[in-house]
Every structure is written in C-alpha cells, then in structure tokens.
Design a protein around this motif. Structure first.
Motif, PDB file in Angstrom:
ATOM      1  N   SER A   1       0.836  -1.207   0.000  1.00 47.85           N
ATOM      2  CA  SER A   1       0.000   0.000   0.000  1.00 47.85           C
ATOM      3  C   SER A   1       0.871   1.257   0.000  1.00 47.85           C
ATOM      4  CB  SER A   1      -0.963   0.003   1.180  1.00 47.85           C
ATOM      5  OG  SER A   1      -0.272   0.013   2.398  1.00 47.85           O
ATOM      6  N   GLU A   2       2.001   1.187   0.684  1.00 45.92           N
ATOM      7  CA  GLU A   2       2.918   2.341   0.662  1.00 45.92           C
ATOM      8  C   GLU A   2       3.513   2.531  -0.734  1.00 45.92           C
ATOM      9  OE1 GLU A   2       5.716   1.584   3.781  1.00 45.92           O
ATOM     10  OE2 GLU A   2       4.180   1.803   5.333  1.00 45.92           O
TER      11      GLU A   2
ATOM     12  N   ARG B   1       0.917   4.128  -2.945  1.00 42.28           N
ATOM     13  CA  ARG B   1       0.795   5.553  -2.615  1.00 42.28           C
ATOM     14  C   ARG B   1       1.962   6.343  -3.237  1.00 42.28           C
ATOM     15  NH1 ARG B   1       0.321   4.904   2.875  1.00 42.28           N
ATOM     16  NH2 ARG B   1      -1.692   3.958   2.434  1.00 42.28           N
ATOM     17  N   ARG B   2       3.120   5.706  -3.239  1.00 43.96           N
ATOM     18  CA  ARG B   2       4.324   6.376  -3.720  1.00 43.96           C
ATOM     19  C   ARG B   2       4.385   6.406  -5.251  1.00 43.96           C
ATOM     20  NH1 ARG B   2       7.476   3.312  -0.886  1.00 43.96           N
ATOM     21  NH2 ARG B   2       8.049   1.917  -2.583  1.00 43.96           N
TER      22      ARG B   2
ATOM     23  N   ARG C   1      -5.559   8.822  -5.757  1.00 44.68           N
ATOM     24  CA  ARG C   1      -5.984   9.035  -4.368  1.00 44.68           C
ATOM     25  C   ARG C   1      -6.620   7.750  -3.868  1.00 44.68           C
ATOM     26  NH1 ARG C   1      -9.291  14.592  -4.885  1.00 44.68           N
ATOM     27  NH2 ARG C   1      -9.151  14.628  -2.618  1.00 44.68           N
ATOM     28  N   GLU C   2      -6.721   7.614  -2.576  1.00 46.53           N
ATOM     29  CA  GLU C   2      -7.372   6.426  -2.015  1.00 46.53           C
ATOM     30  C   GLU C   2      -8.342   6.851  -0.923  1.00 46.53           C
ATOM     31  OE1 GLU C   2      -4.424   4.443   1.063  1.00 46.53           O
ATOM     32  OE2 GLU C   2      -3.390   4.856  -0.818  1.00 46.53           O
TER      33      GLU C   2
END
Lengths: 94, 218
Positions: B159-160, B163-164, B169-170
């Motif tokens: 998940s990181e 995001r990176r 967007r989440e």
C-alpha cells in the motif's frame, strides 16, 4: 431583450453522454486487443469525390448524432457509410 | 440529477460487485437508487439483486443491465433525472463500456487488494484514466483497499508502494479480509444487514466517505 442576471454556467454538465460515447468509441481497439485480433482500419469513404454521389446536409438531433457515431465506430464504418447503408435498407438501392 | 458512482477495475475477482452491491443497498436508504450491471454474462450484481428481490422487497433499489456502452449511456441518461444514485458495476477489462463508465461517473472507485497482480492491473487502468481526462478534466478515481490485512507487512509495504508510485488518491475507509462479505452477497444482503459488526462498520464508513466526497462536489 433583458439581460439575464444569472451567472453564466462555466462548469461542464456532469452527465455528458456525448463525451462518454466518444471516449468509449475511441477506446474500442484497446478492448479488441484483448479479445480478438485488431481489425484493419477501413479506408475513409471516397463518396464525397466519387462520381454518382452527391453531398447533402442533413439535420440530426444532438441526441442521435453521438449514438450514430458510436455505432459507426463500433462497426468500423464512417458515418457516411453507416447512414447510406441504413437509408438504402429503407428505400432500396435502386 | 443522480450522483453516478462507477466501480471499475481491469482485473476480475477484486471485489467490484461486493462494493457495488453494498453501496447500492446502503445508498438506497437515502433515495431511489439503480444498480447497473455491465459485467455480463457473469452478472454477479444481477444475481445478488435477484436473490435480494425476494428477501428485501419494497426497498428503493432497482437493477438494470447494460450490454454495451451505447446501452449504458442510454439507460443512465433515462435514469439520471429520477434517481438519487446510480451505481455502475463495470466489467473487468478496459472495454468501451468501462471507458463510458469513467466519463459518466462523478466518482470512480477502484477496488484493489494488496497483491502485486492487482496493482499491476491498476497501472494499465491509469493510462485509460489519463486518456479520459482529455474528455472530462475532473475525472475523479480513487482506490478502495479491499481484503486488506492491515496487520501484515506485505499489505503495508504494497500500500505504501502504491501511494508512492501510482498517482491515485485512495479512500480512508478500507475493507478487511472477511467472510461476511461473501456470506451477505450470497443471500442478496449488504453487510449492514448481516451480523458482523466489523464488516458493517467498514462498509458504512466507505458509504459515508463516498457521500461526503460527492457532497463536496455539489
């Protein structure tokens, strides 16, 4: 005529059917790649310059036009070709 | 005018129908809601609704099928004036109908599990979303983490990484790995109608966040 005091609308309408159909039709080859071999692009209709053809202007409703374009794209035809085919079905070729 | 919510993902089995059916059931409490199933012939949402129809009749929820993008645009247009919400369950591929869903939706939800295969599929979808912005600059698509095992290092790392590396967007709301989702689906129910408090809280939080996002756009 009195000027309206309402603010002009600058935002696009949320429900944009024509954009949805145009974008969907544009993307059809992407979907086809996963399911079947890509179709060869059909040459554009030479009707405008072909002997025996006459260019006419037809009024089509804003609601019908994007659907006609989408259907033409789905069948791999130009809009001219689609309309001529539909018309010939109704009135006969000769 | 209806708020249209698309549930899209290239890969199958990521929870599109689970999210679409639960949102449809929950949001129908706020007004007339239509669930459009575009994933045919599989029709998970349609099967859920058929089961639900007898179990929970009288609710302000109905179901429509759309077999191609022309039918989807036509039916959404017809429903747009009379429904509060329209939820579109798109097919698991980047087809014309998925592209139409992206343009029609005020908010597109992208279910994603913390697995490499699902994340790779989403990378393909990103290109389509970029293309869609040529037609609709305010396309809003957000990841919904599904079957998320927050206590595992793998889930946290993936998940990181998403995001990176993915410019998406989440939602804050995340759905965990729970049998309650499949149990409720099989009975034509939402998890808010099923005796699992944690699943109920997760899905309620998801629906609340969706409503909040849509409210912020009005």
């Amino acid at each position: 005529m009195a000027k309206s005091k309402t603010n002009p609308k600058v935002l696009k309408p949320v429900f944009d059917a024509e954009a949805a159909l145009r974008f969907a039709s544009e993307g059809e080859p992407v979907a086809d790649q996963a399911l079947s071999p890509p179709r060869k692009a059909r040459p554009r209709s030479p009707a405008r310059s072909r002997a025996g053809y006459t260019e006419i202007t037809v009024l089509i409703s804003d609601e019908l036009l994007p659907r006609a374009r989408a259907e033409a794209a789905r069948k791999g035809r130009t809009l001219d070709e689609l309309i001529e085919k539909l018309l010939s079905k109704h009135v006969g070729k000769h | 005018m209806a708020d249209i919510i698309g549930v899209i993902q290239v890969k199958g089995g990521v929870g599109r129908s689970t999210i679409a059916t639960n949102l449809a059931a929950i949001l129908s409490a706020a007004g007339p809601t239509t669930l459009i199933d575009c994933d045919l012939p599989q029709g998970t949402s349609a099967s859920w609704f058929a089961t639900r129809d007898s179990a929970a009749s009288g609710r302000d929820l109905d179901l429509v099928l759309a077999r191609d993008h022309v039918e989807l645009v036509e039916k959404a247009g017809e429903l747009n004036g009379s429904r509060r919400y329209i939820i579109i369950d798109a097919p698991p591929r980047i087809a014309a109908i998925t592209r139409a869903t992206i343009i029609l939706s005020r908010l597109s939800l992208i279910p994603l599990g913390a697995s490499a295969a699902e994340i790779w599929s989403t990378s393909d979808l990103l290109r389509t979303l970029d293309d869609a912005r040529r037609y609709k600059p305010d396309v809003d698509a957000r990841i919904v983490w599904n079957r998320f095992r927050a206590h595992t290092r793998e889930a946290r790392e993936l998940s990181e990484a998403v995001r990176r590396e993915l410019s998406l967007r989440e939602l804050d709301a995340r759905l965990g790995f729970r049998v309650a989702y499949s149990e409720a689906l099989a009975r034509g129910l939402s998890v808010t109608e099923w005796p699992d408090d944690t699943a109920r809280e997760e899905m309620t939080a998801l629906a609340d966040e969706v409503v909040e996002i849509l409210g912020g756009k009005s």
